[in-house]
Design a protein around this motif. Structure first.
Motif, PDB file in Angstrom:
ATOM      1  N   GLY A  97       0.798  -1.227   0.000  1.00 55.83           N
ATOM      2  CA  GLY A  97       0.000   0.000   0.000  1.00 55.83           C
ATOM      3  C   GLY A  97       0.824   1.267   0.000  1.00 55.83           C
ATOM      4  N   ALA A  98       2.057   1.193  -0.514  1.00 52.82           N
ATOM      5  CA  ALA A  98       2.936   2.362  -0.575  1.00 52.82           C
ATOM      6  C   ALA A  98       2.679   3.152  -1.858  1.00 52.82           C
ATOM      7  CB  ALA A  98       4.392   1.920  -0.480  1.00 52.82           C
ATOM      8  N   THR A  99       3.463   4.185  -2.054  1.00 51.67           N
ATOM      9  CA  THR A  99       3.332   5.061  -3.220  1.00 51.67           C
ATOM     10  C   THR A  99       4.487   4.827  -4.178  1.00 51.67           C
ATOM     11  OG1 THR A  99       2.189   6.780  -1.965  1.00 51.67           O
ATOM     12  CG2 THR A  99       3.279   7.460  -4.002  1.00 51.67           C
ATOM     13  N   VAL A 100       4.172   4.732  -5.466  1.00 50.05           N
ATOM     14  CA  VAL A 100       5.192   4.649  -6.503  1.00 50.05           C
ATOM     15  C   VAL A 100       5.080   5.894  -7.377  1.00 50.05           C
ATOM     16  CG1 VAL A 100       6.010   3.404  -8.530  1.00 50.05           C
ATOM     17  CG2 VAL A 100       5.256   2.135  -6.505  1.00 50.05           C
ATOM     18  N   VAL A 101       6.190   6.608  -7.492  1.00 47.22           N
ATOM     19  CA  VAL A 101       6.251   7.808  -8.327  1.00 47.22           C
ATOM     20  C   VAL A 101       6.770   7.386  -9.702  1.00 47.22           C
ATOM     21  CG1 VAL A 101       7.228  10.113  -8.613  1.00 47.22           C
ATOM     22  CG2 VAL A 101       6.696   9.253  -6.317  1.00 47.22           C
ATOM     23  N   ILE A 102       5.922   7.469 -10.708  1.00 45.22           N
ATOM     24  CA  ILE A 102       6.315   7.063 -12.062  1.00 45.22           C
ATOM     25  C   ILE A 102       7.001   8.245 -12.725  1.00 45.22           C
ATOM     26  CG2 ILE A 102       5.508   6.133 -14.255  1.00 45.22           C
ATOM     27  CD1 ILE A 102       3.039   5.090 -12.768  1.00 45.22           C
ATOM     28  N   GLU A 103       8.319   8.210 -12.678  1.00 44.21           N
ATOM     29  CA  GLU A 103       9.151   9.298 -13.188  1.00 44.21           C
ATOM     30  C   GLU A 103       9.987   8.757 -14.347  1.00 44.21           C
ATOM     31  OE1 GLU A 103      10.813  11.932 -14.558  1.00 44.21           O
ATOM     32  OE2 GLU A 103      10.114  12.878 -12.702  1.00 44.21           O
ATOM     33  N   PRO A 104       9.697   9.177 -15.597  1.00 46.86           N
ATOM     34  CA  PRO A 104      10.400   8.610 -16.753  1.00 46.86           C
ATOM     35  C   PRO A 104      11.837   9.077 -16.902  1.00 46.86           C
ATOM     36  CG  PRO A 104       8.871  10.317 -17.454  1.00 46.86           C
ATOM     37  CD  PRO A 104       8.629  10.108 -15.989  1.00 46.86           C
ATOM     38  N   ALA A 105      12.195  10.189 -16.283  1.00 43.57           N
ATOM     39  CA  ALA A 105      13.570  10.669 -16.390  1.00 43.57           C
ATOM     40  C   ALA A 105      14.511   9.722 -15.642  1.00 43.57           C
ATOM     41  CB  ALA A 105      13.680  12.079 -15.801  1.00 43.57           C
ATOM     42  N   GLY A 106      15.700   9.548 -16.170  1.00 45.93           N
ATOM     43  CA  GLY A 106      16.669   8.667 -15.533  1.00 45.93           C
ATOM     44  C   GLY A 106      17.204   9.241 -14.238  1.00 45.93           C
ATOM     45  N   LEU A 107      17.833   8.356 -13.450  1.00 48.15           N
ATOM     46  CA  LEU A 107      18.334   8.751 -12.143  1.00 48.15           C
ATOM     47  C   LEU A 107      19.376   9.867 -12.234  1.00 48.15           C
ATOM     48  CD1 LEU A 107      19.080   6.310  -9.270  1.00 48.15           C
ATOM     49  CD2 LEU A 107      20.844   7.943  -9.890  1.00 48.15           C
ATOM     50  N   ARG A 124      18.170  15.771 -14.024  1.00 46.39           N
ATOM     51  CA  ARG A 124      17.745  16.762 -13.024  1.00 46.39           C
ATOM     52  C   ARG A 124      16.268  16.614 -12.686  1.00 46.39           C
ATOM     53  NH1 ARG A 124      19.705  18.977  -8.949  1.00 46.39           N
ATOM     54  NH2 ARG A 124      17.754  18.327  -8.055  1.00 46.39           N
ATOM     55  N   GLY A 125      15.445  16.285 -13.690  1.00 42.01           N
ATOM     56  CA  GLY A 125      14.017  16.142 -13.457  1.00 42.01           C
ATOM     57  C   GLY A 125      13.697  15.039 -12.475  1.00 42.01           C
ATOM     58  N   PHE A 126      14.514  13.984 -12.469  1.00 47.40           N
ATOM     59  CA  PHE A 126      14.289  12.896 -11.523  1.00 47.40           C
ATOM     60  C   PHE A 126      14.415  13.409 -10.092  1.00 47.40           C
ATOM     61  CE2 PHE A 126      15.800   9.552  -8.739  1.00 47.40           C
ATOM     62  CZ  PHE A 126      14.952   8.500  -9.024  1.00 47.40           C
ATOM     63  N   TRP A 127      15.434  14.175  -9.836  1.00 43.91           N
ATOM     64  CA  TRP A 127      15.681  14.659  -8.471  1.00 43.91           C
ATOM     65  C   TRP A 127      14.664  15.730  -8.068  1.00 43.91           C
ATOM     66  CZ3 TRP A 127      18.415  11.693  -5.551  1.00 43.91           C
ATOM     67  CH2 TRP A 127      19.293  10.793  -6.158  1.00 43.91           C
ATOM     68  N   ASP A 128      14.153  16.454  -9.056  1.00 48.65           N
ATOM     69  CA  ASP A 128      13.052  17.382  -8.749  1.00 48.65           C
ATOM     70  C   ASP A 128      11.845  16.608  -8.245  1.00 48.65           C
ATOM     71  OD1 ASP A 128      14.579  19.540  -9.542  1.00 48.65           O
ATOM     72  OD2 ASP A 128      13.716  19.642 -11.562  1.00 48.65           O
ATOM     73  N   SER A 129      11.580  15.437  -8.861  1.00 47.69           N
ATOM     74  CA  SER A 129      10.458  14.600  -8.418  1.00 47.69           C
ATOM     75  C   SER A 129      10.717  14.001  -7.045  1.00 47.69           C
ATOM     76  CB  SER A 129      10.200  13.481  -9.431  1.00 47.69           C
ATOM     77  OG  SER A 129       9.672  13.999 -10.623  1.00 47.69           O
ATOM     78  N   VAL A 130      11.959  13.616  -6.773  1.00 50.60           N
ATOM     79  CA  VAL A 130      12.314  13.106  -5.444  1.00 50.60           C
ATOM     80  C   VAL A 130      11.969  14.138  -4.381  1.00 50.60           C
ATOM     81  CG1 VAL A 130      14.278  12.522  -3.943  1.00 50.60           C
ATOM     82  CG2 VAL A 130      14.094  11.494  -6.213  1.00 50.60           C
ATOM     83  N   THR A 131      12.309  15.394  -4.672  1.00 52.79           N
ATOM     84  CA  THR A 131      12.037  16.465  -3.717  1.00 52.79           C
ATOM     85  C   THR A 131      10.540  16.767  -3.621  1.00 52.79           C
ATOM     86  OG1 THR A 131      14.201  17.479  -4.137  1.00 52.79           O
ATOM     87  CG2 THR A 131      12.497  18.880  -3.163  1.00 52.79           C
TER      88      THR A 131
END
Length: 465
Positions: A188-198, A201-208
């Motif tokens: 029951g956790a959350t998965v953030v579907i972020e297509p940018a690679g690790l 920069r966009g990936f880390w924006d989503s992390v934040t």
């Protein structure tokens, strides 16, 4: 009731700017299941990207009992065509090119015209190809029980609950990336579907923005994060890192362990294979310093042993041989043709991994190489994995290197190195193995080629010889 969606599970679709949970998520999965149900009988192929439609399609297939093969969307066209010819799937989902003979284009998919098919075994849930973008891959047959038991075991050792938030840092057609998805959704956790690679920069924006709590990566990712001077204190919500997909050099394990401890976080080193759905062992975060270099002890419900040269299995410490794993997450077997999709379990929960290693006194595994990752230098057998680690440990300025056999010597491709550095690496290897330096062809390369999973594409490098 969904097999994969625990109470409270959420999908955050970064590209689409929306979140699905509760009745809305279940309704979206049901709609996908209806679409799959309208297709001809037989196994499904799905070109699986890091996007919401791919996730919904996968969950719907598992919940509705449709065996589904997750395909790299960048898979070579000829390789995909060969797979379609061999397995005659009901459809190839998310296929935008011209369909092959026997298929018609419908709503962005290839749909088989003939009703004739092989009915997959009722226990079969997911199939994953054994290789990357080249070659003639077999399919790994994973049962529903293998998927669910491994997801639950991983959730237990990582303490995953409904408060966890995991971004998609790995491809979903790659077994490790799929495991992250499964182990979070079932709790029951959350998965953030972020297509940018690790490394984007966009990936880390989503992390934040979405307050990600964990991050999964393969050795290449940690090498790059090391170069980029990653500091977890910049991401206060991030408290867990996991690493699998190959051996990470001990210096980096120690470095990231220290970085995470400084922010009251954790690093988990894990060991797995696609054939085990996929994870088999983990090093508890609190034991990393004590067990530096280990791949961990077996997951709950699993067991590790060593197959000696004489064919006897043992758990006696310090005996080197092929690593054997037993557990409910072991595959049903391989499939090389459509007929084998109907077969039941051929493995009986036992997997000879092809890895070489030994167990210590506490049952922790230390992997020393691969049976097939062997080269010869003037007739002397050497582990190619060991050579890579030796170059990294030689302190000549090479962090990423890939070794491939080349007749009676070994070629090593060193990322970002100049010729003088390559010569220094060859001398270091010659001194270490007491062999002539001409046995080590160390070459500079701008970037070591990678598969979508982040693993080194050795086939591509061998083609350069």
């Amino acid at each position: 009731m969904s097999q994969l969606l625990g109470d409270g599970a959420r999908l955050i679709d970064v590209a689409g700017g929306r979140t699905l949970h509760g009745a809305q998520l279940l309704s979206a999965v049901a709609a996908e299941a209806d679409l799959l149900g309208s297709l001809p009988g037989g196994v499904l192929f799905a070109r699986t990207s890091v996007d919401l439609p791919s996730v919904l399609r996968y969950v719907a297939a598992v919940d509705s009992g449709r065996a589904i093969t997750l395909i790299d969307p960048t898979l070579d066209t000829d390789v995909l065509g060969g797979l379609v010819h061999r397995f005659r799937p009901a459809a190839v989902l998310a296929a935008d090119a011209e369909p092959p003979n026997g298929y018609v284009a419908r709503d962005g998919h290839w749909v088989r015209e003939s009703a004739e098919h092989v009915a997959p075994h009722p226990d079969l849930a997911v199939l994953l190809p054994t290789s990357g973008s080249t070659g003639n891959p077999k399919l790994v047959r994973l049962s529903r029980n293998a998927l669910s038991s491994n997801a639950e075991a991983i959730a237990d050792v990582l303490d995953i609950d409904g408060d966890e938030v995991a971004p998609t840092s790995l491809p979903l057609h790659y077994s490790y990336g799929l495991s992250v998805l499964n182990s979070h959704l079932v709790r029951g956790a959350t998965v953030v579907i972020e297509p940018a690679g690790l490394l984007d920069r966009g990936f880390w924006d989503s992390v934040t923005e979405h307050r990600a709590t964990s991050l999964a990566g393969v050795p290449y990712h940690y090498e790059m994060l090391h170069r980029l001077r990653f500091r977890p204190e910049k991401y206060p919500s991030l408290h867990s890192l996991t690493q699998a997909g190959g051996s990470l050099r001990a210096e980096l394990v120690a470095e990231f362990d220290e970085l995470m401890r400084a922010v009251d976080g954790r690093l988990f080193v894990m060991y797995g294979q696609t054939e085990a759905a996929p994870r088999m062992a983990t090093v508890p975060a609190e034991m990393l310093a004590e067990k530096l270099g280990s791949a961990g002890s077996a997951l709950p419900g699993g067991a590790l042993s060593i197959l000696r040269d004489d064919g006897v299995e043992t758990t006696h410490p310090k005996i080197v041989g092929e690593v054997v794993y037993r557990g409910p997450n072991v595959m049903m077997g391989y499939a090389e043709s459509a007929a084998e999709l109907a077969e039941g379990d051929r493995m009986d929960g036992r997997l000879e991994t092809g890895d070489l290693g030994y167990l210590d006194e506490d049952g922790f595994l230390f992997v020393t190489g691969r049976l097939k990752r062997i080269g010869k230098i003037f007739g002397n057998r050497v582990s190619l994995d060991d050579l890579e680690l030796a170059v990294q440990a030689a302190s000549v300025g090479i962090d990423l290197v890939a070794a491939v056999p080349a007749g009676d010597r070994v070629t090593l491709f060193a990322e970002g190195a100049d010729r003088d550095t390559c010569k220094a690496a060859a001398r270091a290897l010659a001194d270490r193995l007491h062999l002539h330096t001409s046995g080590f062809d160390v070459r500079p390369i701008d970037a070591v080629p990678l598969l979508a999973s982040g693993k080194i594409d050795y086939c591509s490098l061998e083609a350069r010889l």
